[in-house]
Scaffold this motif. Sequence first.
Motif, PDB file in Angstrom:
ATOM      1  N   VAL A 255      18.208   4.242   6.457  1.00 28.59           N
ATOM      2  CA  VAL A 255      18.424   4.407   5.016  1.00 28.59           C
ATOM      3  C   VAL A 255      18.230   5.854   4.544  1.00 28.59           C
ATOM      4  O   VAL A 255      19.061   6.360   3.785  1.00 28.59           O
TER       5      VAL A 255
ATOM      6  N   VAL B 162      21.820   6.990   2.932  1.00 26.91           N
ATOM      7  CA  VAL B 162      21.951   7.092   1.479  1.00 26.91           C
ATOM      8  C   VAL B 162      21.497   8.468   0.997  1.00 26.91           C
ATOM      9  O   VAL B 162      22.074   9.025   0.068  1.00 26.91           O
TER      10      VAL B 162
ATOM     11  N   ARG C 140      23.149  11.019  -1.775  1.00 24.81           N
ATOM     12  CA  ARG C 140      22.487  11.409  -3.022  1.00 24.81           C
ATOM     13  C   ARG C 140      22.359  12.928  -3.126  1.00 24.81           C
ATOM     14  O   ARG C 140      22.438  13.492  -4.224  1.00 24.81           O
TER      15      ARG C 140
ATOM     16  N   ARG D 266      26.586  18.061  -8.980  1.00 24.26           N
ATOM     17  CA  ARG D 266      26.202  18.134 -10.403  1.00 24.26           C
ATOM     18  C   ARG D 266      25.763  19.527 -10.797  1.00 24.26           C
ATOM     19  O   ARG D 266      26.034  19.985 -11.902  1.00 24.26           O
TER      20      ARG D 266
ATOM     21  N   LEU E 110      14.977  16.606  -7.573  1.00 24.67           N
ATOM     22  CA  LEU E 110      15.486  15.388  -6.928  1.00 24.67           C
ATOM     23  C   LEU E 110      15.881  15.676  -5.478  1.00 24.67           C
ATOM     24  O   LEU E 110      15.567  14.899  -4.568  1.00 24.67           O
TER      25      LEU E 110
ATOM     26  N   VAL F   1      11.989  12.622   2.137  1.00 25.47           N
ATOM     27  CA  VAL F   1      12.056  11.326   2.837  1.00 25.47           C
ATOM     28  C   VAL F   1      12.997  11.419   4.026  1.00 25.47           C
ATOM     29  O   VAL F   1      12.759  10.814   5.077  1.00 25.47           O
TER      30      VAL F   1
ATOM     31  N   ASP G  99      10.917  13.164   6.702  1.00 22.69           N
ATOM     32  CA  ASP G  99       9.766  12.397   7.189  1.00 22.69           C
ATOM     33  C   ASP G  99      10.153  11.095   7.873  1.00 22.69           C
ATOM     34  O   ASP G  99       9.474  10.642   8.782  1.00 22.69           O
TER      35      ASP G  99
ATOM     36  N   ARG H  88      13.300   1.799   7.327  1.00 23.13           N
ATOM     37  CA  ARG H  88      12.248   2.819   7.181  1.00 23.13           C
ATOM     38  C   ARG H  88      11.345   2.569   5.974  1.00 23.13           C
ATOM     39  O   ARG H  88      10.692   3.490   5.493  1.00 23.13           O
TER      40      ARG H  88
ATOM     41  N   ARG I 138       2.321  10.929   1.816  1.00 20.11           N
ATOM     42  CA  ARG I 138       3.632  11.060   2.469  1.00 20.11           C
ATOM     43  C   ARG I 138       4.264   9.690   2.707  1.00 20.11           C
ATOM     44  O   ARG I 138       5.452   9.495   2.470  1.00 20.11           O
TER      45      ARG I 138
ATOM     46  N   HIS J 211       5.371   8.187  -0.518  1.00 19.24           N
ATOM     47  CA  HIS J 211       6.563   8.876  -1.025  1.00 19.24           C
ATOM     48  C   HIS J 211       7.808   8.346  -0.320  1.00 19.24           C
ATOM     49  O   HIS J 211       8.815   8.029  -0.962  1.00 19.24           O
ATOM     50  N   SER J 212       7.728   8.238   1.012  1.00 20.46           N
ATOM     51  CA  SER J 212       8.898   7.767   1.753  1.00 20.46           C
ATOM     52  C   SER J 212       9.259   6.350   1.364  1.00 20.46           C
ATOM     53  O   SER J 212      10.431   6.015   1.195  1.00 20.46           O
TER      54      SER J 212
ATOM     55  N   ARG K 237       8.657   4.845  -1.445  1.00 15.10           N
ATOM     56  CA  ARG K 237       9.229   4.833  -2.797  1.00 15.10           C
ATOM     57  C   ARG K 237      10.684   5.299  -2.759  1.00 15.10           C
ATOM     58  O   ARG K 237      11.563   4.673  -3.349  1.00 15.10           O
ATOM     59  N   LEU K 238      10.931   6.383  -2.015  1.00 12.55           N
ATOM     60  CA  LEU K 238      12.301   6.897  -1.972  1.00 12.55           C
ATOM     61  C   LEU K 238      13.246   5.939  -1.266  1.00 12.55           C
ATOM     62  O   LEU K 238      14.394   5.767  -1.685  1.00 12.55           O
ATOM     63  N   VAL K 239      12.766   5.312  -0.182  1.00 14.07           N
ATOM     64  CA  VAL K 239      13.635   4.345   0.506  1.00 14.07           C
ATOM     65  C   VAL K 239      14.013   3.216  -0.447  1.00 14.07           C
ATOM     66  O   VAL K 239      15.181   2.806  -0.516  1.00 14.07           O
TER      67      VAL K 239
ATOM     68  N   LEU L  72      16.545   4.627  -2.887  1.00 18.24           N
ATOM     69  CA  LEU L  72      17.863   4.829  -2.276  1.00 18.24           C
ATOM     70  C   LEU L  72      18.568   3.496  -2.078  1.00 18.24           C
ATOM     71  O   LEU L  72      19.764   3.364  -2.341  1.00 18.24           O
ATOM     72  N   LEU L  73      17.809   2.497  -1.626  1.00 18.63           N
ATOM     73  CA  LEU L  73      18.428   1.192  -1.394  1.00 18.63           C
ATOM     74  C   LEU L  73      18.821   0.524  -2.704  1.00 18.63           C
ATOM     75  O   LEU L  73      19.945   0.030  -2.859  1.00 18.63           O
TER      76      LEU L  73
ATOM     77  N   SER M 299      19.485   1.788  -5.477  1.00 20.41           N
ATOM     78  CA  SER M 299      20.557   2.459  -6.213  1.00 20.41           C
ATOM     79  C   SER M 299      21.906   2.317  -5.522  1.00 20.41           C
ATOM     80  O   SER M 299      22.933   2.650  -6.101  1.00 20.41           O
TER      81      SER M 299
ATOM     82  N   ARG N 221      17.380   6.830 -11.488  1.00 18.09           N
ATOM     83  CA  ARG N 221      17.349   8.269 -11.721  1.00 18.09           C
ATOM     84  C   ARG N 221      18.438   9.031 -10.969  1.00 18.09           C
ATOM     85  O   ARG N 221      18.597  10.226 -11.164  1.00 18.09           O
ATOM     86  N   PHE N 222      19.163   8.372 -10.079  1.00 21.98           N
ATOM     87  CA  PHE N 222      20.283   9.056  -9.436  1.00 21.98           C
ATOM     88  C   PHE N 222      21.520   9.069 -10.323  1.00 21.98           C
ATOM     89  O   PHE N 222      22.567   9.563  -9.920  1.00 21.98           O
TER      90      PHE N 222
END
Lengths: 620, 290
Positions: free
Chosen positions: A555, A559, A563, A570, A585, A592, A595, B57, B89, B92-93, B95-97, B100-101, B103, B126-127
Amino acid sequence: MDLKYTDAKPSDAERAAVDELLGPAPTGWEGGERDVADLRWAKGGHEARDRRDLLLPALHAVNDRVGWLSEGALDYICRRLTVPPAEAYGVATFYAMFSLRPRPATVLHVCTDIACAARGSKRVTESLTSRLGPAGTPAGGAVWQESPCLGLCERAPAALVIRAGEVPEGGAGTTPTAAVVAPATPDALLLAVRDPGRAAPEPPPVAAVPQAGRPGLVLLRRVGTADPSDLDDYRAHGGYTALRNAFALGPAGVIREVSDSGLLGRGGAAFPTGRKWQATASQPVRTRYLVCNADESEPGTFKDRVLMEGDPYALIEAMTIAGYAVGAHRGYLYLRGEYPRALARLTHAAERARTRGLLGDDVLGHGYAFDIEIRRGAGAYICGEETAIFNSIEGHRGEPRTKPPFPVEQGLFGRPTAVNNVETLVNVLPVLEHGAAAYAATGTPSSTGTKLFCVAGTVGRPGVFEVPFGATLRDLLDLAGGVPPGLRAVLLGGAAGGFLRPDELDVPLTFEGARAAGATLGSGVVLVLDDTVDLPRILIRVAEFFRDESCGQCVPCRVGTVRQEEALHRIADLRGAAAAADVALLREVGQVMRDASICGLGQTAWNAVESAIDRLGAYE
Amino acid sequence: MTSVPLGLPRRRVEFELDGETVHVLEGDTILDACTAAGKDIPTLCYGDTLTPKNACRVCVVEVEGARTLAPACSRRAEPGMKVRTGSERARHSRRLVLELLASSTDLSTTPHVAGWIEEYGAEPARFGPDAATVAGRGAKVDNDLYVREYGKCIMCYKCVDACGDQWQNTFAIAVAGRGFDTTIAVEHDGPLPDSACVYCGNCIEVCPTGALSFRSEYEMRAAGTWDEDAQTETTTICAYCGVGCNLTLHVQDNRIVKVGSPHDNPITRGNLCIKGRFGYQHVQNVQGTE
């Protein structure tokens, strides 16, 4: 395996193309003529399934002959190799060079990547759009499409014409008619599209080596001086002394020499080659493999192409030595699909070596059996990842595997495998010719030897340059015609590398020096950009590249790359506070990806954009 | 008498999980250790009956000294490892995964995900409104038994693994395409009835998002009558043959709406054949009432 195939039938040409590779279908079970005997025996089992690795060559065979993959052709390949049709479809759709829809036999690939964009590829594509129609629309028996880096950056802007049809003299394994047009002009492209066989001949590989013939060259010394098609000439220029020395030292001795030389991998990760070989050789499993990673696809990289085209026997010899050291009897040379000349030269070189007993059951009469199989990629950057290359060779989608287990433990076909880049392997020759100490005398203590750099972009003399580790970026640019006026930035290491500012030209070009400067040597890309280039557009091109080349498995990369590209679009014309939210952003998404992505592609995809923001102030 | 296979004896591995010393058996994953320690790690592509693919992930944790985060579902515990599941870390990952999914796909029928989005403070919106998404892919309704809604697919590979060499060995579906355009498809992306599919429904059993669902569930959702709270689950034994597979019947308003199988059942491991999974109509087609 009880597989269900489709009812689609191959055309005669498709069947002939597959049969030329695999031989005629022995029974009705495999798509041949059905007779009474077939009804008494079902063919299958491990033997039938063990040829899955021929899937990609079979797809190539049909694509070479017909230009696209029909349902009938795919089904026939599946029957011949006992591959589930759904999986074969998944593999075929993975590669950019294959089409599952009808298309003209002639396909024109126009590079629009960074180096070519800096040299006016846009003018070429605009002209093609007006004269041939938009990309992807067939016109006059041909179709053109934009392409990622073709590895012809020293002659940017570049294009490659491939015409499917009967394979000309030279036999299986080589591409049909292909013509490189670089530098590309619209007129030259239209001529080449009309008749690729009669396009202007490509300049010899030595044209990409401005230093050719100069004393002190190690890796490039034979390019332009020895005939790349002549094995005797190769031997007259010192060829095969390294292999003789290797046999005298024995496998452990070779590994010791390579370890002592301090040779680090040149593919980008800078892993100690000796340690990799030692780890492979010490596995208890007896069947081991060597894979040479010649899937050179990092944008801006063309050093391996020049080595393979200009000195093909060196790679054959180096692979033999590596195979001997790790105890492998089979080496796979995975060559990127867009390198027709390298394919022809290496195929020829391997054949010559085989007939002269330098490959085969008894190499040089030392009782060591080793042979090389050349496998063509089909347009997928990710297949240069060290585990994706295994999946691609094995006939699966070129998706990276989870590590651990590492390749040295379970690599190709699940066996211990050493994977080395072309340049890394060729470095083994001087190590064994002159000894580890002599090799390590060049360079710095932690970056020994010499390094090839691919200098392109807005420089006077683009090409492959060989310098000892420790030379500065400024020294290198001086060799390439001097620091250009209005220098904006240098992209070091490729799309997965980073940008350096004009005031950072004194960075020593060593692994440790680049690291200290917050950069990486990567694959040796030195892409020079002057202030006429539109930096935000370059960054969008980098992001597009990774979005296109992400395999889609995890993912963060699948994705995240999308993004990032959206955010860069933009802010293409925004600066300062207006761009700040999207820059933030980009950083969060970049984090991510770095990492949590499975492989190095996702982990490094954001490097160049980040460095442009942090070091060049791209959006300030 | 029941015999319990013991397998080879396994060594114990001691490592540090969030500052506490824990013990697991050699070969166990970090996720196994977290589960044993009562820690709730979100997972999507992990399946209890499948080899971890670690593609989503969302379960990543931080292993001290490692350059990148490690997927808890597949990384095996090693002696002396120091693992932090809730580090900045790792969070964060995750949350972002999730962002991303959420969205890029329709997660409306994915269990637990709404809770995780809240827990991790994820903001998929937010994207922007123009963010590329596959949520608009239409449902593939091409047979009477089940529906494929690839707008809800997160590409976890579980259905492919269940259809392929991990369970069914039918190989009807595979991952096709590349990058953001990857999708699950039969050959030439055709309809299921033309493919090798045997309608065992084992792909539905492992689908974590509801992208694959019984035709009955799909139609009831469309009609607004699907109500999980009103359903009962009854485990019984399939009557078709002598194997004795366990069935879990999901019943709403006295009608079977979905059939599963317990993943810990030693016979099925969650897998069934077409008869067990879809052959229940005779139960409710009482003559004269339909």
